[in-house]
Scaffold this active site. Structure first.
Site, PDB file in Angstrom:
ATOM      1  N   HIS A 184       0.824  -1.207   0.000  1.00 15.71           N
ATOM      2  CA  HIS A 184       0.000   0.000   0.000  1.00 15.71           C
ATOM      3  C   HIS A 184       0.854   1.251   0.000  1.00 15.71           C
ATOM      4  O   HIS A 184       0.579   2.224  -0.711  1.00 15.71           O
ATOM      5  CB  HIS A 184      -0.972   0.022   1.183  1.00 15.71           C
ATOM      6  CG  HIS A 184      -2.071   1.024   0.984  1.00 15.71           C
ATOM      7  ND1 HIS A 184      -2.073   2.252   1.582  1.00 15.71           N
ATOM      8  CD2 HIS A 184      -3.175   0.991   0.185  1.00 15.71           C
ATOM      9  CE1 HIS A 184      -3.141   2.924   1.173  1.00 15.71           C
ATOM     10  NE2 HIS A 184      -3.824   2.180   0.332  1.00 15.71           N
ATOM     11  N   HIS A 205      -4.768   6.454  -5.713  1.00 17.97           N
ATOM     12  CA  HIS A 205      -5.957   7.078  -5.122  1.00 17.97           C
ATOM     13  C   HIS A 205      -6.428   8.249  -5.987  1.00 17.97           C
ATOM     14  O   HIS A 205      -5.758   8.629  -6.931  1.00 17.97           O
ATOM     15  CB  HIS A 205      -5.646   7.523  -3.690  1.00 17.97           C
ATOM     16  CG  HIS A 205      -5.195   6.371  -2.846  1.00 17.97           C
ATOM     17  ND1 HIS A 205      -3.868   6.074  -2.635  1.00 17.97           N
ATOM     18  CD2 HIS A 205      -5.896   5.405  -2.228  1.00 17.97           C
ATOM     19  CE1 HIS A 205      -3.780   4.981  -1.903  1.00 17.97           C
ATOM     20  NE2 HIS A 205      -4.984   4.548  -1.642  1.00 17.97           N
ATOM     21  N   HIS A 214      -7.199  -1.772  -5.425  1.00 21.20           N
ATOM     22  CA  HIS A 214      -7.444  -2.390  -4.123  1.00 21.20           C
ATOM     23  C   HIS A 214      -8.072  -3.768  -4.273  1.00 21.20           C
ATOM     24  O   HIS A 214      -7.842  -4.651  -3.459  1.00 21.20           O
ATOM     25  CB  HIS A 214      -8.297  -1.476  -3.240  1.00 21.20           C
ATOM     26  CG  HIS A 214      -7.568  -0.226  -2.798  1.00 21.20           C
ATOM     27  ND1 HIS A 214      -7.566   0.930  -3.543  1.00 21.20           N
ATOM     28  CD2 HIS A 214      -6.778   0.014  -1.728  1.00 21.20           C
ATOM     29  CE1 HIS A 214      -6.822   1.845  -2.929  1.00 21.20           C
ATOM     30  NE2 HIS A 214      -6.324   1.318  -1.818  1.00 21.20           N
ATOM     31  N   HIS A 336     -15.112   6.029   2.609  1.00 18.19           N
ATOM     32  CA  HIS A 336     -13.792   5.399   2.692  1.00 18.19           C
ATOM     33  C   HIS A 336     -12.805   6.234   3.527  1.00 18.19           C
ATOM     34  O   HIS A 336     -12.141   5.716   4.425  1.00 18.19           O
ATOM     35  CB  HIS A 336     -13.252   5.165   1.276  1.00 18.19           C
ATOM     36  CG  HIS A 336     -11.786   4.985   1.207  1.00 18.19           C
ATOM     37  ND1 HIS A 336     -10.921   5.989   0.796  1.00 18.19           N
ATOM     38  CD2 HIS A 336     -10.986   3.937   1.535  1.00 18.19           C
ATOM     39  CE1 HIS A 336      -9.679   5.552   0.866  1.00 18.19           C
ATOM     40  NE2 HIS A 336      -9.685   4.309   1.299  1.00 18.19           N
ATOM     41  N   HIS A 340     -10.836   5.619   7.469  1.00 13.37           N
ATOM     42  CA  HIS A 340      -9.394   5.697   7.743  1.00 13.37           C
ATOM     43  C   HIS A 340      -9.117   6.638   8.917  1.00 13.37           C
ATOM     44  O   HIS A 340      -8.392   6.295   9.859  1.00 13.37           O
ATOM     45  CB  HIS A 340      -8.648   6.215   6.516  1.00 13.37           C
ATOM     46  CG  HIS A 340      -8.272   5.142   5.539  1.00 13.37           C
ATOM     47  ND1 HIS A 340      -7.171   4.333   5.722  1.00 13.37           N
ATOM     48  CD2 HIS A 340      -8.841   4.749   4.375  1.00 13.37           C
ATOM     49  CE1 HIS A 340      -7.084   3.483   4.689  1.00 13.37           C
ATOM     50  NE2 HIS A 340      -8.085   3.715   3.872  1.00 13.37           N
ATOM     51  N   PHE A 357      -1.909   6.966   4.491  1.00 14.38           N
ATOM     52  CA  PHE A 357      -1.786   5.928   3.471  1.00 14.38           C
ATOM     53  C   PHE A 357      -0.508   5.100   3.612  1.00 14.38           C
ATOM     54  O   PHE A 357      -0.513   3.904   3.369  1.00 14.38           O
ATOM     55  CB  PHE A 357      -1.840   6.542   2.072  1.00 14.38           C
ATOM     56  CG  PHE A 357      -3.239   6.889   1.633  1.00 14.38           C
ATOM     57  CD1 PHE A 357      -4.326   6.123   2.033  1.00 14.38           C
ATOM     58  CD2 PHE A 357      -3.478   7.968   0.806  1.00 14.38           C
ATOM     59  CE1 PHE A 357      -5.623   6.436   1.632  1.00 14.38           C
ATOM     60  CE2 PHE A 357      -4.767   8.288   0.393  1.00 14.38           C
ATOM     61  CZ  PHE A 357      -5.842   7.526   0.806  1.00 14.38           C
ATOM     62  N   HIS A 370     -11.343  -2.365   3.272  1.00 14.30           N
ATOM     63  CA  HIS A 370     -11.358  -2.310   1.805  1.00 14.30           C
ATOM     64  C   HIS A 370     -12.181  -3.421   1.170  1.00 14.30           C
ATOM     65  O   HIS A 370     -12.655  -3.266   0.042  1.00 14.30           O
ATOM     66  CB  HIS A 370      -9.937  -2.246   1.235  1.00 14.30           C
ATOM     67  CG  HIS A 370      -9.511  -0.816   1.075  1.00 14.30           C
ATOM     68  ND1 HIS A 370      -9.828  -0.089  -0.049  1.00 14.30           N
ATOM     69  CD2 HIS A 370      -8.889   0.022   1.923  1.00 14.30           C
ATOM     70  CE1 HIS A 370      -9.390   1.153   0.115  1.00 14.30           C
ATOM     71  NE2 HIS A 370      -8.812   1.258   1.300  1.00 14.30           N
TER      72      HIS A 370
HETATM   73 CU1  C2O Z   1      -5.378   2.818  -0.673  1.00 17.94          CU
HETATM   74 CU2  C2O Z   1      -8.104   3.121   1.864  1.00 17.94          CU
HETATM   75  O1  C2O Z   1      -6.640   3.370   0.716  1.00 17.94           O
END
Ligand code: C2O
Length: 601
Positions: A184, A205, A214, A336, A340, A357, A370
Site C-alpha cells: 500500500h 488514489h 485495491h 472510505h 481511515h 496511506f 477495503h
Molecule cells: Cu489505498 Cu483506503 O486506501
C-alpha cells in the site's frame, strides 16, 4: 471536462506532436509535468518519519529498486527517447502517448519512499527478474467473504492462524505481513513509475484506479492467507460498516490477544462505539438512532443518488503519462476516507496506522475495510439505473499493477480481469442493505429552504435572501461558511432526460497542504447548514482527505450527482441552486477554486 467524461487524449495529442515542432499546444501539459517531476523528486509522502511498529523493520536493500520489467508489444520507452530527443523534453512525448497506466515498475533509487522507516529500506516488492502476466485460475473453489460481525469462532480461529503465520514470515518474504503492508505504501505514491513514462510516478488514489487496484491487492492477500493454512476456500471478512451491527470495529480485530489486533488505533473508537460515516475530527458525532440514520443517508447519497454514472462512482480518468487530475469517486471520497481517519491513532504523529496511506496496510483491519469498499463496487452495479456499468475505456481496462501471487510468482495484472469477482473466485456474503430506502421524502416543488431564485419562494411576504454568484466570489479561502448561487444549465428536465444524463455539482480547485487533514460539508438550498448534517435532505456530501506526510499542495476536484437531490429539496424547477460549503476541520486551510453545475454527457 476530462475527469468527468473520460475524454480520450491520445489520438489528438499524438497528431499534434508528431507533425509539428510547435510546443505551444502542449506547453500547459509540459508545465504540469515539470511541476510534477519536482514534486516527486523532492517529496515522498509515503516516508515515515517514525517507526510505528517494531515488527515493520525491513532489511531490503537498494538493489531491489530496479525491477526488470519486460516490454509489451513494442517498447514505448524507445519511442519516447526518440521523441524526447526531437523535442528536447520527454514531457511532450508523455502527453503524446497517453495510454493505459502500466504501474509495474517499482523503484527509482532516488525517490523510493522508505515506508518502513529503516534507512535504505524501501517498499518495493522483493526483486524478481521474471514478471509474468497473471492468468485467473479456472475452476477454483469459490471463496465467500463473510461479514466480519457474523463470522463464527471457527472462522476467527482460522483467520488468526493464517495471520499468525503471515506475521511470522521473514520480512523479506513476499508473503510476510510486512511485505503485504508495504504494497500500500508503494502504490500510495512515489514508488511506482509508469512504464514508458519514467518521470511519472504513481498514486492509485483519487482516480479510476482506486477500485481495481485495491481489488487486486485484496485478492492476493486473501489467496496468500489461504495458502498459508492450506485452505483455498479461505476468504477475508468484510467490515460491514453500512449495517448497524457492523458499524463498530469488528470484535475479532479488537481482541488484544489476536494477531488481527493493531495497537495504533484510536482508543476512543473501540467497540461497541459505532463509526460515524460523516466523521470529522473536530465536530461531535450524532449518537444512537440519529447516528445510524445519518450513516444510512451517507450510504444512500454515495451509492444511489450522487453516483449514477461510472465517472461519479469510479473517479477521474488517469492515463499513462498524464499528470493526475485528482478526482476521487463517490465511495473513495466518503465514507472510505472517514473510516481511515476514524480508525487511526490520533496520538501518533501521523495518525498511524489507518490514518495515513503509508501505514494503513499495517493494520489488518485495513483489508476488511477495503473488502467492504470492494463489495460496494459489486452492489453499485446491481442498483437501478442504466449507467451503472463498469468503465469500458481501454485505457482503464488495460491498466496494470504488480503483485506476488500465492505461489510467490511476481505477476502483472490488468484491470480488465478484475471487473467480475466471480471470475476471480470470490463473492460476498449477502446481508441486507438497510440504507437502500433512505431517500428523504420529496419536498413539494417550491417549498425548499434557502432558495436561490425569487420565482419559487412560497411565502411572498418573506424577502428571499440573495447570494452572490459562485463565479463572483470564488476562488476563496474557506475561512467560514461560503454560500453561493450557481446557475443550472437546464431546469425541469423530463424523467427520460434525467435517466440519460446526470446533473452534476462540480467543486474544483480544492487546494490544501497534503499533510493537513481538512473536511468540509456541502449543502444545497439549506438555511441552517452550519447546524445541519446528513440527516437533512439538503446534505449533498462532504470532502475530506487522508493526509500524506509531505506538505505539498494538493489540488482536487469533487463531483456530486444532484439530479435526485434537487427533487428531494423541491428545487427542480429553479434557475439557480444555493450551495453552502461549511468547513468542519481545517478552517482557513482550504481554498475553493470554483463551483459549477453541468449536465453529464
Ligand atoms: Cu489505498 Cu483506503 O486506501
Amino acid at each position: 471536462m476530462a475527469s468527468l467524461q473520460y475524454l480520450p487524449l491520445r489520438a489528438a495529442n499524438l497528431h499534434t506532436n508528431a507533425n509539428t515542432t510547435d510546443k505551444s499546444s502542449t506547453s500547459q501539459l509540459f508545465l504540469n509535468h515539470q511541476k510534477r517531476n519536482r514534486f516527486f523528486s523532492k517529496n515522498l509522502s509515503c516516508r515515515a518519519a517514525k517507526e510505528s511498529d517494531g515488527s515493520q523493520e525491513d532489511a531490503r536493500s537498494k538493489s531491489r529498486s530496479f525491477q526488470n520489467v519486460e516490454g509489451g508489444k513494442f517498447d514505448r520507452r524507445d519511442i519516447l527517447l526518440g521523441l524526447g530527443g526531437l523535442y528536447g523534453t520527454t514531457a511532450v512525448s508523455q502527453a503524446a502517448f497517453a495510454a493505459p497506466v502500466d504501474a509495474t515498475k517499482c523503484g527509482n533509487a532516488d525517490t523510493l519512499p522508505t515506508c518502513t522507516n529503516i534507512k535504505d529500506a524501501n517498499c518495493c516488492p522483493p526483486p524478481n527478474p521474471n514478471i509474468t502476466d497473471y492468468v485467473l485460475p479456472v475452476n477454483q473453489p469459490l471463496r465467500v467473504r463473510p461479514a466480519a460481525q457474523l463470522a463464527d469462532n471457527k472462522y476467527i480461529e482460522k483467520y488468526n492462524k493464517a495471520m499468525k503465520i503471515m506475521r511470522s514470515l521473514p520480512k523479506d518474504h513476499p508473503h510476510s505481513f510486512a511485505q503485504q503492508a508495504a504494497i500500500h505504501c508503494a502504490y500510495c505514491d512515489s514508488a511506482y513509475e509508469m512504464v514508458g513514462f519514467p518521470n511519472v510516478k504513481m498514486d492509485v488514489h483519487f482516480s479510476w484506479l482506486f477500485f481495481p487496484f485495491h481489488r487486486w491487492y485484496l485478492h492476493f492477500y486473501e489467496k496468500i492467507l489461504g495458502k498459508l493454512i492450506g485452505d483455498p476456500t479461505f476468504a477475508i471478512p468484510y467490515w460491514n460498516w453500512d449495517s448497524p451491527d457492523g458499524m463498530p470495529i469488528p470484535a475479532m480485530f479488537a481482541d488484544h490477544n489476536s494477531p488481527l489486533f493493531d495497537k495504533l488505533r484510536d482508543d476512543n473508537h473501540q467497540p461497541p462505539l459505532k463509526i460515524d460515516l460523516n466523521y470529522s475530527k473536530s465536530t461531535p458525532s450524532p449518537v444512537g438512532d440519529e447516528l445510524i440514520q445519518a450513516n444510512y443517508k451517507v450510504m444512500y447519497n454515495q451509492m444511489v443518488s450522487s453516483s449514477k454514472t461510472p465517472e461519479l462512482f469510479f473517479g477521474g480518468a488517469y492515463r499513462g503519462g498524464e499528470a493526475q487530475v485528482k478526482a476521487a469517486g463517490a465511495i473513495e471520497n466518503q465514507p472510505h476516507t472517514q473510516l481511515h481517519i476514524w480508525t487511526g491513532d490520533p496520538e501518533q504523529k501521523y495518525g498511524e496506522d489507518m490514518g495515513r496511506f503509508f501505514s494503513a496496510g499495517r493494520d489488518p483491519l485495513f483489508y476488511s475495510h477495503h473488502a467492504n469498499v470492494d463489495r460496494m463496487w459489486n452492489i453499485w452495479k446491481t442498483l437501478p439505473g442504466k449507467n451503472r456499468k463498469d468503465i469500458d475505456d481501454p485505457d482503464w481496462l488495460d491498466s496494470a499493477f504488480l503483485f506476488y501471487d500465492e505461489n510467490e510468482k511476481l505477476v502483472r495484472v490488468k484491470v480488465r480481469d478484475c471487473v467480475d469477482t466471480k471470475k476471480m473466485g470470490y463473492v460476498y456474503q449477502d446481508v441486507p442493505l438497510p440504507w437502500l430506502g433512505s431517500r428523504p421524502p420529496p419536498k413539494a416543488k417550491g417549498k425548499g429552504k434557502g432558495r436561490g431564485n425569487k420565482a419559487g419562494v412560497a411565502n411572498a411576504a418573506e424577502a428571499p435572501q440573495v447570494f452572490p454568484n459562485a463565479s463572483e466570489v470564488l476562488p476563496q479561502v474557506l475561512n467560514g461558511l461560503i454560500k453561493v448561487s450557481i446557475p443550472r444549465p437546464k431546469k425541469s428536465r423530463s424523467q427520460e432526460e434525467k435517466e440519460d444524463a446526470e446533473e452534476i455539482l462540480v467543486i474544483d480547485g480544492i487546494e490544501y497542504d497534503g499533510n493537513e487533514y481538512v473536511k468540509f460539508d456541502v449543502f444545497l438550498n439549506d438555511e441552517d447548514e452550519v447546524e445541519s448534517g446528513p440527516n437533512n435532505a439538503e446534505f449533498a456530501g462532504s470532502y475530506s482527505n487522508v493526509p500524506s506526510i509531505s506538505n505539498n499542495r494538493v489540488k482536487v476536484s469533487m463531483s456530486l450527482g444532484i439530479t435526485e437531490l434537487l427533487e428531494d429539496v423541491g428545487a427542480d424547477d429553479d434557475d439557480n441552486v444555493v450551495v453552502a460549503l461549511v468547513p468542519r476541520t481545517g478552517k482557513g486551510k482550504v481554498t475553493i477554486g470554483g463551483a459549477k453545475i453541468i449536465i453529464s454527457s
